[in-house]
Enzyme design. Structure first.
Site, PDB file in Angstrom:
ATOM      1  CE  LYS A 107      -4.497   0.607   0.066  1.00  0.00           C
ATOM      2  NZ  LYS A 107      -5.520  -0.313  -0.483  1.00  0.00           N
TER       3      LYS A 107
HETATM    4  P1  NAD Z   1     -12.927   7.110  -3.130  1.00  0.00           P
HETATM    5  O1  NAD Z   1     -11.958   8.162  -2.803  1.00  0.00           O
HETATM    6  O2  NAD Z   1     -13.314   6.892  -4.554  1.00  0.00           O
HETATM    7  O3  NAD Z   1     -14.287   7.326  -2.299  1.00  0.00           O
HETATM    8  C1  NAD Z   1     -14.322   7.446  -0.903  1.00  0.00           C
HETATM    9  C2  NAD Z   1     -15.721   7.949  -0.534  1.00  0.00           C
HETATM   10  O4  NAD Z   1     -15.879   7.927   0.879  1.00  0.00           O
HETATM   11  C3  NAD Z   1     -16.001   9.384  -0.978  1.00  0.00           C
HETATM   12  O5  NAD Z   1     -17.344   9.469  -1.411  1.00  0.00           O
HETATM   13  C4  NAD Z   1     -15.820  10.187   0.325  1.00  0.00           C
HETATM   14  O6  NAD Z   1     -16.542  11.405   0.304  1.00  0.00           O
HETATM   15  C5  NAD Z   1     -16.384   9.199   1.301  1.00  0.00           C
HETATM   16  N1  NAD Z   1     -15.971   9.397   2.697  1.00  0.00           N
HETATM   17  C6  NAD Z   1     -14.754   9.692   3.193  1.00  0.00           C
HETATM   18  N2  NAD Z   1     -14.802   9.784   4.516  1.00  0.00           N
HETATM   19  C7  NAD Z   1     -16.092   9.528   4.874  1.00  0.00           C
HETATM   20  C8  NAD Z   1     -16.787   9.471   6.100  1.00  0.00           C
HETATM   21  N3  NAD Z   1     -16.156   9.691   7.257  1.00  0.00           N
HETATM   22  N4  NAD Z   1     -18.114   9.178   6.082  1.00  0.00           N
HETATM   23  C9  NAD Z   1     -18.751   8.953   4.918  1.00  0.00           C
HETATM   24  N5  NAD Z   1     -18.147   8.989   3.719  1.00  0.00           N
HETATM   25  C10 NAD Z   1     -16.846   9.283   3.707  1.00  0.00           C
HETATM   26  O7  NAD Z   1     -12.348   5.758  -2.512  1.00  0.00           O
HETATM   27  P2  NAD Z   1     -12.682   4.254  -2.932  1.00  0.00           P
HETATM   28  O8  NAD Z   1     -11.677   3.819  -3.933  1.00  0.00           O
HETATM   29  O9  NAD Z   1     -14.125   4.110  -3.218  1.00  0.00           O
HETATM   30  O10 NAD Z   1     -12.332   3.470  -1.584  1.00  0.00           O
HETATM   31  C11 NAD Z   1     -13.263   3.346  -0.502  1.00  0.00           C
HETATM   32  C12 NAD Z   1     -12.835   2.205   0.399  1.00  0.00           C
HETATM   33  O11 NAD Z   1     -12.765   1.004  -0.355  1.00  0.00           O
HETATM   34  C13 NAD Z   1     -11.457   2.364   1.047  1.00  0.00           C
HETATM   35  O12 NAD Z   1     -11.462   1.713   2.297  1.00  0.00           O
HETATM   36  C14 NAD Z   1     -10.550   1.606   0.084  1.00  0.00           C
HETATM   37  O13 NAD Z   1      -9.344   1.184   0.692  1.00  0.00           O
HETATM   38  C15 NAD Z   1     -11.464   0.437  -0.248  1.00  0.00           C
HETATM   39  N6  NAD Z   1     -11.136  -0.281  -1.481  1.00  0.00           N
HETATM   40  C16 NAD Z   1     -11.056   0.369  -2.672  1.00  0.00           C
HETATM   41  C17 NAD Z   1     -10.790  -0.366  -3.819  1.00  0.00           C
HETATM   42  C18 NAD Z   1     -10.763   0.278  -5.185  1.00  0.00           C
HETATM   43  O14 NAD Z   1     -10.677  -0.477  -6.175  1.00  0.00           O
HETATM   44  N7  NAD Z   1     -10.862   1.575  -5.326  1.00  0.00           N
HETATM   45  C19 NAD Z   1     -10.569  -1.741  -3.743  1.00  0.00           C
HETATM   46  C20 NAD Z   1     -10.676  -2.382  -2.509  1.00  0.00           C
HETATM   47  C21 NAD Z   1     -10.965  -1.628  -1.380  1.00  0.00           C
END
Ligand code: NAD
Length: 418
Positions: A107
């Site tokens: 990461k």
């Molecule tokens: P992103 O940046 O696209 O979206 C994150 C979202 O969460 C945004 O809408 C933001 O406004 C919201 N957010 C942030 N803090 C918040 C809070 N306290 N309360 C409510 N909403 C909040 O990120 P993403 O890629 O969608 O990732 C989200 C999660 O999924 C993370 O934990 C990431 O590690 C995990 N993840 C992502 C992927 C991927 O392919 N992008 C894969 C596996 C896991």
């Protein structure tokens, strides 16, 4: 003092220690499995639009090198720290092993709020950060991907910076790239679609019909928005969604295409007129069939786990549920948890497909990508469910046991080096 000391890293260690006891891993072998193999901490000086220079902190942690190159996202968020990145790298290791991918976990991230930077500033920051990582990342060593606060454009800048230094295109150094420069069809949607697929499988397992069922989604980014849309297409009514500015609630279900159009044009859910506002704390406690935390770590804690009223907790985010909350949910026994390392594995699975397609310069159709994705998720779901039932352990303990056992066996087979 442990250099990784941090609440999220402590949480990952607690999970590991519990499973290590269960698997009876000798104490002498535990540290080698748990401690990250290597970490890089860099200063990222960046020229801002007003002519000043700001120095950001950047991190990359590679958890283990035993099964192949390492793989994991790059996060841009104000709370990024070495310990958080190390925890996320450890979870990536168990996730890749559970899905049978030939990777260790990694990461990376930069401590920055990307919403405060212009596109030009973000590009300069990304290119400088990538330059600091040269030699540490590469198609056969460590392959970044998008995570919170980063996207396809970030990956394009990273790939271009590495390619400029190499003197030729190096598409295999990142995944989650734009399709036009070697990205995979279906990669952007993979994590959210995987979450919705596994939520559907959990519904089948519990004998609940998807049609007319209800879902609530916290976080409306790559994972949350796609999960909400996929669930809606599966027949769920989406009662509430939220982003960092707050949430939207409609008792009969939100009109998802209209919510999406609003989010696209305003950059946030806030202000959408055809729903009631709801705070994130209330949203997590709404009665529903499926709750999808898809934002940040440690949202469901010892404090609020008793108030969660979903049948299925589908963990789109990494580490959304603390070990204290796990204890409460286990005691309650009425919430079926699809643990993060299984539930959101769709992203890394299609990243793996993108890497394979790039190395072979041979690209698949979206139908081929999705078919192969769902087959891998199905296999991991069935194995986890069977182990959980056979040994009367939680779905999380079962998933972690499968992942950790594979890495442990690989380390035993190879020896001390990786
Ligand atoms: P992103 O940046 O696209 O979206 C994150 C979202 O969460 C945004 O809408 C933001 O406004 C919201 N957010 C942030 N803090 C918040 C809070 N306290 N309360 C409510 N909403 C909040 O990120 P993403 O890629 O969608 O990732 C989200 C999660 O999924 C993370 O934990 C990431 O590690 C995990 N993840 C992502 C992927 C991927 O392919 N992008 C894969 C596996 C896991």
């Amino acid at each position: 003092m442990n250099i990784y000391s941090d609440p999220t890293f402590d949480m990952a260690c607690r999970q590991f220690d519990g499973v290590a006891d269960r698997l009876q891993i000798p104490v002498s072998e535990r540290e080698r499995l748990k401690a990250p193999k290597r970490a890089l901490v860099v200063a990222v000086p960046t020229r801002m639009d007003d002519g000043t220079t700001r120095v950001f902190s950047g991190y990359r942690v590679q958890h283990h090198l035993t099964l192949g190159p390492t793989k994991g996202g790059i996060r841009y968020h104000p709370d990024v720290s070495l310990g958080e990145v190390a925890a996320l790298a450890m979870w990536m290791s168990w996730k890749c092993a559970l899905a049978g991918l030939p990777y260790g976990g990694a990461k990376g991230g930069v401590t920055v709020d990307p919403r405060e930077l212009s596109t030009g500033e973000l590009e300069r920051l990304t290119r400088r950060f990538t330059q600091e990582l040269l030699g540490f990342i590469g198609p056969q060593t460590d392959i970044p991907a998008p995570d919170v606060g980063t996207n396809e454009q970030t990956m394009a800048w990273m790939m271009d910076t590495v390619s400029v230094h190499a003197g030729h295109s190096v598409p295999g150094v990142v995944t989650g790239k734009p399709i036009v420069i070697g990205g995979s069809l279906g990669r952007r949607e993979a994590t959210g679609r995987g979450v919705a697929y596994l939520a559907g499988r959990a519904m089948d397992t519990l004998g609940i019909a998807s049609s007319g069922a209800t879902a609530v989604v916290q976080g409306y980014g790559n994972v949350g928005a796609i999960a909400a849309h996929s669930l809606s297409r599966q027949g769920f009514r989406i009662l509430a969604v939220s982003d960092v500015n707050g949430g939207l609630y409609h008792s009969r279900g939100l009109d998802m295409p209209r919510v999406d159009a609003w989010a696209q044009s305003h950059g946030t859910l806030a202000g959408y007129p055809e729903a009631e506002p709801i705070r994130n704390a209330e949203l997590l406690a709404l009665p529903c069939d499926v709750l999808v935390p898809a934002a940040m770590e440690r949202q469901i804690t010892g404090e609020n786990a008793g108030r969660i009223r979903c049948r299925i907790l589908a963990e789109g985010a990494n580490g959304p549920t603390t070990p204290d909350a796990d204890g409460i949910l286990a005691e309650r026994g009425d919430v079926f948890v699809i643990p993060d390392i299984l539930c959101n594995a769709g992203g890394v699975v299609v990243s793996y497909f993108e890497w394979v397609q790039g190395l072979q310069s041979f690209f698949w159709t979206e139908a081929e990508v999705m078919d192969r994705l769902f087959r891998i998720l199905e296999g991991a779901f069935v194995q986890t469910l069977q182990l959980s039932r056979r040994e009367s352990i939680s779905m999380r303990t079962a998933a972690l046991s499968l992942g950790i056992r594979r890495v442990w066996e690989a380390k035993r087979a190879r020896g001390l080096f990786p």
